[in-house]
Enzyme design. Structure first.
Site, PDB file in Angstrom:
ATOM      1  N   LEU A 105     -38.780  19.040 -17.605  1.00  0.00           N
ATOM      2  CA  LEU A 105     -38.708  18.810 -16.021  1.00  0.00           C
ATOM      3  C   LEU A 105     -40.168  18.188 -15.476  1.00  0.00           C
ATOM      4  O   LEU A 105     -41.060  18.454 -15.976  1.00  0.00           O
ATOM      5  CB  LEU A 105     -38.368  20.173 -15.527  1.00  0.00           C
ATOM      6  CG  LEU A 105     -38.762  20.114 -13.901  1.00  0.00           C
ATOM      7  CD1 LEU A 105     -37.638  19.715 -13.067  1.00  0.00           C
ATOM      8  CD2 LEU A 105     -38.987  21.581 -13.263  1.00  0.00           C
TER       9      LEU A 105
ATOM     10  N   GLU B 255     -32.290  19.464 -27.834  1.00  0.00           N
ATOM     11  CA  GLU B 255     -31.353  20.633 -27.908  1.00  0.00           C
ATOM     12  C   GLU B 255     -30.045  19.816 -27.460  1.00  0.00           C
ATOM     13  O   GLU B 255     -29.904  19.297 -26.332  1.00  0.00           O
ATOM     14  CB  GLU B 255     -31.782  21.888 -27.123  1.00  0.00           C
ATOM     15  CG  GLU B 255     -30.866  22.920 -27.549  1.00  0.00           C
ATOM     16  CD  GLU B 255     -31.330  24.181 -26.934  1.00  0.00           C
ATOM     17  OE1 GLU B 255     -30.780  25.133 -26.147  1.00  0.00           O
ATOM     18  OE2 GLU B 255     -32.655  24.510 -27.586  1.00  0.00           O
TER      19      GLU B 255
END
Length: 450
Positions: free
Chosen positions: A318, A350
């Site tokens: 983020l 991921e």
């Protein structure tokens, strides 16, 4: 910028209210006296038509959840919305005294907001709409430029994507933002999504975060008292990188559990389908900061599992809205691969990646791989590229295939790299953002103590 896009626009309601007041004033003037009305048959007809329309609108109030209607947005244009929730705006029993939480069906959920009745065009109310047909029509009306303008700053990914059933359940549970704004350091930031804060913090119009320890409070006075006691001037943990005014801190979720959980609460306000992990013990958080004489101020972060059997080198990423479009997201991705190189491992984010997450990574992979291919004059294999970059072989193969730089000859994949083609692809991939100065990275891979 993201924070601006996510902000509410009270001026829209004010402008709409002023227009409504002007319209009412004109109608009143038109029917101010019997003589004027008698001398103007058109005025009588307009008043009767207006009265009938008002009666028709009133029959819709208060609007039901699920209603489709046009709403005036901050660009002063009408956009289609769906009513997600409603609440009384005063103690009055009038059906007009409601506010509505709406989803702009053309845009990302992060722009959902509470609006006043004056912002809605009640002549466009639709109560019985086939959602599949409506959503398809809305999608067709949206231009590619509109989609890019709204979504281009939102390339962050969550810990995992959700299947269709889980997605519906997630959207129902998180359909209304519980926190409208936060204050973090010198920024007031409009939030994008629901975050499961403890119940006592829900429906707070604004939360105040300590930018160093990430404790959050309901009132400004509480934050001011806290700041006098808080000794931190940077994230807890070890500073592993310092270059100019940029610093990176490694925070162990097991050693700094409250910080890790608070970081997850904060991140969820800006990540839609992020799974919130309360068991932060399993994660390391890499917090990027801008530093000055007042301290180190968080601009973004990424997390990674301490032990990943799938070779994941990044779980969640983020960049906070005030710092987006400055190259920090690309820097965080590059940093995750520099850590993989130090570990002597290949890495990959991921899975599964969102469409925009894949776009962001594909840009990084393209720039890194093609720069090597431009400089490398002799043959080079995918494994050699993987060893040099720490990028997983599957990611290299898929990236080069997407650029039509791979051919299958005599039972094996062959890289075909024409210099002009490489230059064209590099130009399309854009700039790489801030560079990681590897000489400034002082870090040893994580090892479980004991």
């Amino acid at each position: 910028m993201g924070s601006m896009e996510a902000s509410t626009a009270p001026e829209n309601g004010t402008a709409a209210a002023a227009a409504a007041a002007a319209s009412t004033a004109c109608n009143g003037a038109g029917g101010g006296g019997g003589a004027a009305a008698a001398s103007n048959g058109g005025g009588v007809e307009r008043r009767l038509r207006s009265s009938a329309a008002s009666a028709s609108w009133a029959s819709h109030l208060p609007l039901e959840v699920g209603t489709r209607v046009m709403c005036r947005w901050r660009d002063q244009k009408l956009h289609p919305v769906k009513v997600i929730e409603r609440r009384k705006s005063s103690t009055s029993s009038s059906p007009a005294d409601y506010e509505y939480y709406v989803h702009y069906t053309e845009f990302n959920r992060r722009l959902d907001e509470w609006v006043k009745l004056e912002q809605l065009d009640l002549e466009t109310v639709e109560t019985d709409v086939d959602e599949k047909v409506e959503d398809k029509a809305t999608s067709l009306k949206m231009t590619r430029h509109q989609k890019r303008k709204i979504d281009e700053t939102h390339v962050e990914q969550g810990h995992e994507e959700l299947d269709a059933a889980s997605l519906r359940e997630h959207e129902e549970f998180t359909k209304v933002k519980n926190i409208a704004k936060i204050e973090l350091g010198r920024y007031e930031i409009d939030t994008w999504y629901f975050s499961p804060f403890p119940p006592e913090y829900n429906d707070s119009p604004k939360l105040f975060f300590c930018e160093f320890c990430l404790n959050f409070m309901k009132r400004k006075e509480q934050l001011q008292r806290h700041m006098k006691k808080c000794d931190l001037k940077h994230p807890p943990g070890d500073e592993i990188y310092r270059s100019g005014t940029l610093s990176m801190f490694e925070v162990d979720g097991k050693k700094n559990k409250v910080y890790g959980q608070n970081l997850c609460y904060l991140a969820k306000l800006f990540l839609d389908h992020k799974t919130l992990y309360y068991d932060v013990d399993l994660f390391l958080f890499y917090v990027l900061c801008e530093c000055d004489d007042r301290g180190c101020h968080m601009v973004g972060y990424f997390s990674k599992e301490k032990h990943s059997e799938e070779s994941y080198n990044l779980a969640c990423i983020l960049t906070l809205p005030p710092y987006q479009r400055k190259g920090y997201g690309k820097f965080l991705i590059a940093f995750s691969y520099e850590l993989s190189k130090k570990e002597g491992k290949v890495g990959t984010p991921e899975r599964p990646l969102s469409d925009l997450g894949l776009l962001s990574y594909r840009g990084y992979w393209t720039r890194v791989l093609l720069e090597i291919l431009k400089k490398h004059k002799s043959n080079i294999s995918i494994k050699e590229l993987s060893d040099m970059t720490a990028i997983k072989a599957d990611d290299i193969l898929s990236t080069l295939q997407s650029l039509d730089l791979i051919q299958y000859r005599k039972g094996q994949h062959v890289i075909c790299a024409d210099p002009k083609v490489l230059d064209r692809h590099l130009k399309a991939a854009g700039r790489g953002g801030l560079e990681v100065d590897v000489s400034k990275l002082i870090w040893t891979p994580y090892k479980e103590q004991g």
